[in-house]
Design a protein around this motif. Structure first.
Motif, mmCIF file in Angstrom:
data_model
loop_
_atom_site.group_PDB
_atom_site.id
_atom_site.type_symbol
_atom_site.label_atom_id
_atom_site.label_comp_id
_atom_site.label_asym_id
_atom_site.label_seq_id
_atom_site.Cartn_x
_atom_site.Cartn_y
_atom_site.Cartn_z
ATOM 1 N N SER A 1 0.803 -1.075 -0.118
ATOM 2 C CA SER A 1 -0.101 -0.255 0.072
ATOM 3 C C SER A 1 0.859 1.232 -0.186
ATOM 4 O O SER A 1 0.418 2.287 -0.347
ATOM 5 N N ASP B 1 -4.215 2.888 -5.524
ATOM 6 C CA ASP B 1 -5.513 2.238 -6.020
ATOM 7 C C ASP B 1 -5.382 0.928 -6.532
ATOM 8 O O ASP B 1 -5.173 0.579 -7.784
ATOM 9 N N SER C 1 -7.730 -1.130 -7.281
ATOM 10 C CA SER C 1 -9.075 -1.377 -7.850
ATOM 11 C C SER C 1 -9.040 -1.779 -9.452
ATOM 12 O O SER C 1 -9.847 -2.420 -9.659
ATOM 13 N N SER C 2 -8.222 -1.404 -10.151
ATOM 14 C CA SER C 2 -7.935 -1.937 -11.714
ATOM 15 C C SER C 2 -6.604 -2.413 -11.869
ATOM 16 O O SER C 2 -5.531 -1.589 -11.354
ATOM 17 N N THR D 1 -6.678 -7.597 -0.985
ATOM 18 C CA THR D 1 -8.128 -7.209 -1.298
ATOM 19 C C THR D 1 -8.531 -7.990 -2.528
ATOM 20 O O THR D 1 -7.914 -8.910 -2.998
ATOM 21 N N LYS D 2 -9.662 -7.748 -3.033
ATOM 22 C CA LYS D 2 -10.353 -8.651 -4.172
ATOM 23 C C LYS D 2 -9.310 -8.492 -5.374
ATOM 24 O O LYS D 2 -8.746 -7.399 -5.525
ATOM 25 N N PRO E 1 -8.498 -7.194 -9.330
ATOM 26 C CA PRO E 1 -8.895 -5.733 -9.730
ATOM 27 C C PRO E 1 -9.602 -5.879 -11.222
ATOM 28 O O PRO E 1 -9.829 -7.055 -11.541
ATOM 29 N N THR E 2 -10.293 -4.984 -11.467
ATOM 30 C CA THR E 2 -10.944 -4.898 -12.798
ATOM 31 C C THR E 2 -9.870 -4.998 -13.932
ATOM 32 O O THR E 2 -8.686 -4.601 -13.641
ATOM 33 N N GLN F 1 -14.585 -1.464 -17.891
ATOM 34 C CA GLN F 1 -13.695 -2.357 -16.977
ATOM 35 C C GLN F 1 -14.758 -3.343 -16.208
ATOM 36 O O GLN F 1 -15.770 -3.437 -15.869
ATOM 37 N N GLN G 1 -14.909 -6.818 -13.817
ATOM 38 C CA GLN G 1 -14.027 -7.406 -12.754
ATOM 39 C C GLN G 1 -13.707 -8.695 -12.991
ATOM 40 O O GLN G 1 -14.455 -9.660 -13.523
ATOM 41 N N GLN H 1 -13.365 -11.346 -2.454
ATOM 42 C CA GLN H 1 -13.518 -11.830 -3.768
ATOM 43 C C GLN H 1 -14.406 -12.988 -3.934
ATOM 44 O O GLN H 1 -14.834 -13.335 -5.233
#
Length: 436
Positions: A179, A184, A186-187, A302-303, A305-306, A313, A315, A384
């Protein structure tokens, strides 16, 4: 496609409350006289009905071989020593060899009689092992069923017979990241941009149908097992979500061709994490310790990314499942092999496996502990879960080589410039070949 959402797996394994005795084992187990494999599931099933003898007499040395993953060697040795201590009147000669759970079935089926007496394997291999008559049916079904999540027991059951001992309920993958580098997660676009800016890499195994199927599952594509053993893929068409297979492949190529992406060989994730070059990687709970050590205060998960697909986008999906311990029906000491398998997967052993390696337990009591509930990696796996699919029963043995070859081509950036539709057509045709 026979599709099961992983959240069912995790909910069953992490929230079910069942009282179970720690370290319990059966008092009587099957003798070897009727338990050798003959190439069919019926042979192993018949042997289970002839439960005529207890384990070997105390005056005889019981020789057993155990196969466990490389990263499980230390723990398995410790548990085997505890097993010996729990049976002080019996002399044992137990050796432990290295065998990946992912490759167990293929190596065992080369020569079942030469394989280990007790071995760990991934849940998607159970159908082929049962068909080959390799797995000795579980005798102490009451103990196994009452102590483990219902989903894990169901996955270990074929045609009404329990063939394996659930060991874990976390055989899936998600995203680890640093981190302090990745702001980010997420993608893929954002992850790769952050990694490039920091001179780091983001890694994933592409050359494996277990991993690369996640892109297609996320886009709405399916896998299905044909009656002839071939695997039916619809990846070369258009999914019910309206996404073309070639668009998924292009999205994968865009990731692979990014200078901040590192394609990783299956089984080499821990080494790559330890190298210090990565700031993000797609992997599972088995790499939690390596990721914590490498990422330090930035350790996060985390889950998945896209990824960019046809300008949108999408998932990523994932494959989910369990890991089991099986007993070879060819074992000379099949009774003691069953006792050892039960011990290696009991409540105490699963708690120790979580403490040492953060492996998500199938045992319901261990799953309820605060330590498991608060675990970073398992929380990511849970996140996830809405996008995870159980591949068991939806792919045949002929699925793996074609998807590996396909993934290698994509990981290399499609160096020959093969038309993407042709790549997918070849993949679908190869996977659909009947299995003799």
């Amino acid at each position: 496609m026979k599709k099961k959402v992983l959240s069912m797996v995790l909910c069953a394994s992490m929230t079910a409350a069942m009282l179970a005795g720690c370290g319990s084992s059966s008092s009587n187990t099957t003798d070897t006289s009727d338990s050798s494999a003959s190439g069919s599931a019926d042979t192993a099933a018949d042997s289970a009905s002839n439960e005529a003898a207890s384990p070997a007499a105390s005056g005889e040395t019981v020789t057993l071989r155990v196969w466990a993953a490389e990263e499980d060697q230390t723990l398995t040795n410790e548990l085997v020593e505890k097993f010996k201590e729990a049976n002080p009147d019996q002399s044992f000669d137990i050796t432990i060899g290295v065998e990946s759970e992912a490759n167990a079935k293929d190596d065992i089926l080369v020569d079942p009689e030469a394989a280990a007496d007790v071995f760990a394997f991934a849940s998607d291999q159970i159908t082929d092992l049962v068909k080959a008559g390799v797995l000795q049916p579980v005798q102490d079904t009451d103990t196994v069923s009452s102590e483990n999540a219902a989903g894990s027991v169901e996955a270990a059951t074929v045609d009404g017979t329990l063939y394996a001992y659930p060991m874990s309920a976390d055989n899936g993958y998600f995203l680890y990241y640093d981190s302090t580098v990745v702001t980010d997660p997420s993608s893929w676009d954002a992850i790769l941009a952050d990694c490039e800016a920091a001179g780091k890499k983001a890694g994933m195994v592409f050359a494996s149908g277990w991993y690369n199927a996640g892109f297609f599952y996320g886009a709405g594509f399916t896998t299905a097992l044909n009656e002839d053993g071939g695997t039916a893929l619809d990846w070369n068409g258009t999914s019910p979500d309206g996404i073309a297979g070639v668009d998924v492949v292009q999205g994968m190529l865009d990731i692979a061709n990014n200078s901040a992406f590192l394609p990783i060989t299956d089984g080499d994730t821990a080494n790559q994490i330890a190298s210090g070059s990565l700031a993000a990687i797609v992997s599972g709970t088995w790499d939690s310790s390596a990721a914590q050590e490498a990422f330090g205060d930035g350790y996060a998960a985390t889950k998945l990314p896209t990824f960019t697909c046809a300008g949108e986008q999408v998932q990523m999906g994932s494959v989910a499942g369990y890991k089991f311990v099986g007993v070879n029906a060819n074992s000379e000491y099949v009774g003691w092999a069953m006792e050892l398998a039960l011990f290696l997967t009991n409540e105490e052993s699963q708690a120790e496996r979580f403490d040492q390696r953060e492996i998500g337990p199938s045992n319901t009591n261990v799953s309820e502990s605060a330590e498991v509930q608060e675990n970073v990696a398992l929380a990511a796996l849970s996140a996830q879960s809405a996008y995870g699919f159980v591949q068991d029963g939806t792919v045949g043995s002929g699925f793996w080589d074609p998807t590996q070859t396909f993934g290698e081509i994509i990981a290399q950036g499609n160096p020959s410039g093969t038309d993407l539709q042709e790549l997918l057509d070849n993949l679908v045709e190869s996977a659909a070949q009947p299995i003799e």
